[in-house]
Write a protein that holds these residues in place. Sequence first.
Motif, PDB file in Angstrom:
ATOM      1  N   ASP A  82       0.823  -1.220   0.000  1.00  0.00           N
ATOM      2  CA  ASP A  82       0.000   0.000   0.000  1.00  0.00           C
ATOM      3  C   ASP A  82       0.861   1.277   0.000  1.00  0.00           C
ATOM      4  N   PHE A  83       2.154   1.123  -0.236  1.00  0.00           N
ATOM      5  CA  PHE A  83       3.018   2.309  -0.282  1.00  0.00           C
ATOM      6  C   PHE A  83       2.791   3.080  -1.577  1.00  0.00           C
ATOM      7  N   LEU A  84       2.546   4.368  -1.435  1.00  0.00           N
ATOM      8  CA  LEU A  84       2.418   5.212  -2.631  1.00  0.00           C
ATOM      9  C   LEU A  84       3.638   6.108  -2.707  1.00  0.00           C
ATOM     10  N   GLY A  85       4.430   5.892  -3.738  1.00  0.00           N
ATOM     11  CA  GLY A  85       5.629   6.708  -3.877  1.00  0.00           C
ATOM     12  C   GLY A  85       6.607   6.083  -4.858  1.00  0.00           C
ATOM     13  N   GLU A  86       7.779   6.706  -4.952  1.00  0.00           N
ATOM     14  CA  GLU A  86       8.818   6.259  -5.892  1.00  0.00           C
ATOM     15  C   GLU A  86       9.962   5.619  -5.117  1.00  0.00           C
ATOM     16  N   VAL A  87      10.260   4.392  -5.460  1.00  0.00           N
ATOM     17  CA  VAL A  87      11.435   3.741  -4.882  1.00  0.00           C
ATOM     18  C   VAL A  87      12.453   3.532  -5.998  1.00  0.00           C
ATOM     19  N   GLU A  88      13.587   4.177  -5.875  1.00  0.00           N
ATOM     20  CA  GLU A  88      14.654   3.979  -6.870  1.00  0.00           C
ATOM     21  C   GLU A  88      15.821   3.302  -6.186  1.00  0.00           C
ATOM     22  N   ILE A  89      16.263   2.208  -6.784  1.00  0.00           N
ATOM     23  CA  ILE A  89      17.376   1.458  -6.180  1.00  0.00           C
ATOM     24  C   ILE A  89      18.556   1.496  -7.139  1.00  0.00           C
ATOM     25  N   TRP A  90      19.590   2.202  -6.725  1.00  0.00           N
ATOM     26  CA  TRP A  90      20.784   2.363  -7.557  1.00  0.00           C
ATOM     27  C   TRP A  90      21.862   1.438  -7.031  1.00  0.00           C
ATOM     28  N   GLN A  91      22.192   0.412  -7.811  1.00  0.00           N
ATOM     29  CA  GLN A  91      23.232  -0.538  -7.397  1.00  0.00           C
ATOM     30  C   GLN A  91      24.520  -0.254  -8.176  1.00  0.00           C
ATOM     31  N   TYR A  92      25.609  -0.125  -7.443  1.00  0.00           N
ATOM     32  CA  TYR A  92      26.914   0.101  -8.074  1.00  0.00           C
ATOM     33  C   TYR A  92      27.842  -1.042  -7.700  1.00  0.00           C
ATOM     34  N   PHE A  93      28.435  -1.656  -8.721  1.00  0.00           N
ATOM     35  CA  PHE A  93      29.277  -2.834  -8.498  1.00  0.00           C
ATOM     36  C   PHE A  93      30.749  -2.505  -8.751  1.00  0.00           C
ATOM     37  N   ASP A  94      31.614  -2.879  -7.825  1.00  0.00           N
ATOM     38  CA  ASP A  94      33.050  -2.653  -8.016  1.00  0.00           C
ATOM     39  C   ASP A  94      33.662  -3.675  -8.964  1.00  0.00           C
ATOM     40  N   PHE A  95      33.000  -4.835  -9.121  1.00  0.00           N
ATOM     41  CA  PHE A  95      33.489  -5.864 -10.045  1.00  0.00           C
ATOM     42  C   PHE A  95      32.402  -6.141 -11.078  1.00  0.00           C
ATOM     43  N   PRO A  96      32.782  -6.655 -12.248  1.00  0.00           N
ATOM     44  CA  PRO A  96      31.762  -6.884 -13.292  1.00  0.00           C
ATOM     45  C   PRO A  96      30.778  -8.000 -12.923  1.00  0.00           C
ATOM     46  N   ASN A  97      29.552  -7.891 -13.387  1.00  0.00           N
ATOM     47  CA  ASN A  97      28.515  -8.893 -13.133  1.00  0.00           C
ATOM     48  C   ASN A  97      28.834 -10.214 -13.828  1.00  0.00           C
TER      49      ASN A  97
END
Lengths: 304, 304
Positions: A82-97
């Motif tokens: 029921d959350f109304l809003g914007e969730v932005e998840i910024w993931q930064y990786f030090d090594f390649p995926n």
Amino acid sequence: MLVRSFVPAHITAFFAPVFHDDPLKTGSLGAGINLAKGTNVFASIETGTLERHVHIAFNGEPVKREEAVISYSVAEKLVPEDFLGEVEIWQYFDFPNGYGFGNSAGGALGTALALGYRFGGTWLRAAQVAHEAEVKHRGGLGDVIAQLAGGIEVRVKPGGPGIGVVDNLFFEDYKVLVVPLGKLSTREVLDGDVVKTIEVEGRNALKALLKEPTPERMIALARNFAEKTGLLSGELLELARELDKVISTPSSMIMLGKGLFALVRGREVEGIRATLSDLGVPYDIVEIYEGKPRVERWFEGGPK
Amino acid sequence: MLVRSFVPAHITAFFAPVFHDDPLKTGSLGAGINLAKGTNVFASIETGTLERHVHIAFNGEPVKREEAVISYSVAEKLVPEDFLGEVEIWQYFDFPNGYGFGNSAGGALGTALALGYRFGGTWLRAAQVAHEAEVKHRGGLGDVIAQLAGGIEVRVKPGGPGIGVVDNLFFEDYKVLVVPLGKLSTREVLDGDVVKTIEVEGRNALKALLKEPTPERMIALARNFAEKTGLLSGELLELARELDKVISTPSSMIMLGKGLFALVRGREVEGIRATLSDLGVPYDIVEIYEGKPRVERWFEGGPK
């Protein structure tokens, strides 16, 4: 609100998968190392919109749901319906995926901790959600619980957080040399015939390590595991033999990535750098990360 | 060789003891807080004598075996029987002994980690030896496993390391006010009639906390537990009520010591200092310690 979390990169040295109908009882036995580089997650949570939106980005680039199934699955569970809003998840990786540094689990756990911090729950609940997503979507079996433990870890009882048991080795003055060369799919390896050999050799290595629980023994057992399972072969094995000439303990293979790692003494680092530059391979020398992942409120320019 | 370890002080907020014939299955349910001050152990291990000697000192003063039963018991288990040499274990406590800061477990775990580092074994083995000594000699039931977890911890499954399960609460911007006023014997409380009430109220508090797992709820439940068990009464309760007037969350009682603690916001610290000076009680305001205890080789003047 902006929340930042850090989860160490995790290299598996050797392992034996353990499957179960219950994802929390699914996991792995084995050993590995947590690194002072890894995954940084910044979760931006803003209310005031009319809908519930969740967006995820890898290294600054938005990714589609199907490219980030694990992290989206974590977010869907931890952002209240029921959350109304914007969730932005910024993931930064030090090594390649895909190179075997536990990025998938790092993103899942980092996301879970950041969202838990904002929306409530506990560390264990967040970690279990991350582990379950990893298992369900076959990102990995033991990375989350290993990352929670830090240091040089030994998974002595399989399972997710709250079920599995992770031990730690004592060590002195080691850094970790990593030579990341390419991808290997965890999923393909676990679906192949080699999994039976992995199960046997992984358990043997664990048994032997617990008789003599030292980092030197761990890396020797890892190398033996890598060769016996046939995962380390061809050019990668040749390169491992080159590295062996300049390091006092054996090098071994990153499980599961096309890459190598080794324990190096602080005082050896300069000599090793010279040799590695001659070999012409990409490499990094990283501190071992002890302690737990971190999560904190983040303000423009850093923590308050 | 000189090895240094640090174990955080641990304040129990509320608890329910769980007894079992197996010391590793003995432990407690409950919640508490780990502090950035605590126990520092320096273990000096020198070979070259004709006998095996173990000496322990508290705050620079050598102590007799009967005054340090728990730490001697740990050392006897972890110094190999055939070792010839001098083992000196110097324990330094930031808080007074017997005041409820987990010094006994801090000394036991710090000793176990330092000796494990030198003589071999793993973190889990060292921690289990410390827990078993604590349980056997009634130093405490849940401190060791709580200190391993760090942060604001919740013991959700009783038992020693590898058996019990510890969760963590998320928190932001809290420090811990401690008002240490005197001793309370854990042993005497656990042997008294009040233990039955503690068992009931401790479990009720845990159940309620897991429904709403926040630091604010934890401290309110701790206060309720302290009053309902009758452990917090008389002058100490009056002082708690004085503290309540200047802190946004309730204060509560240190389990088990004659003392109080409270969660305070970073921004409240200056105002609280002023009020506490007026009350004329000893106090300290301490950071929460996240992460695991530390152990490392120590050189004259600090780590290398």
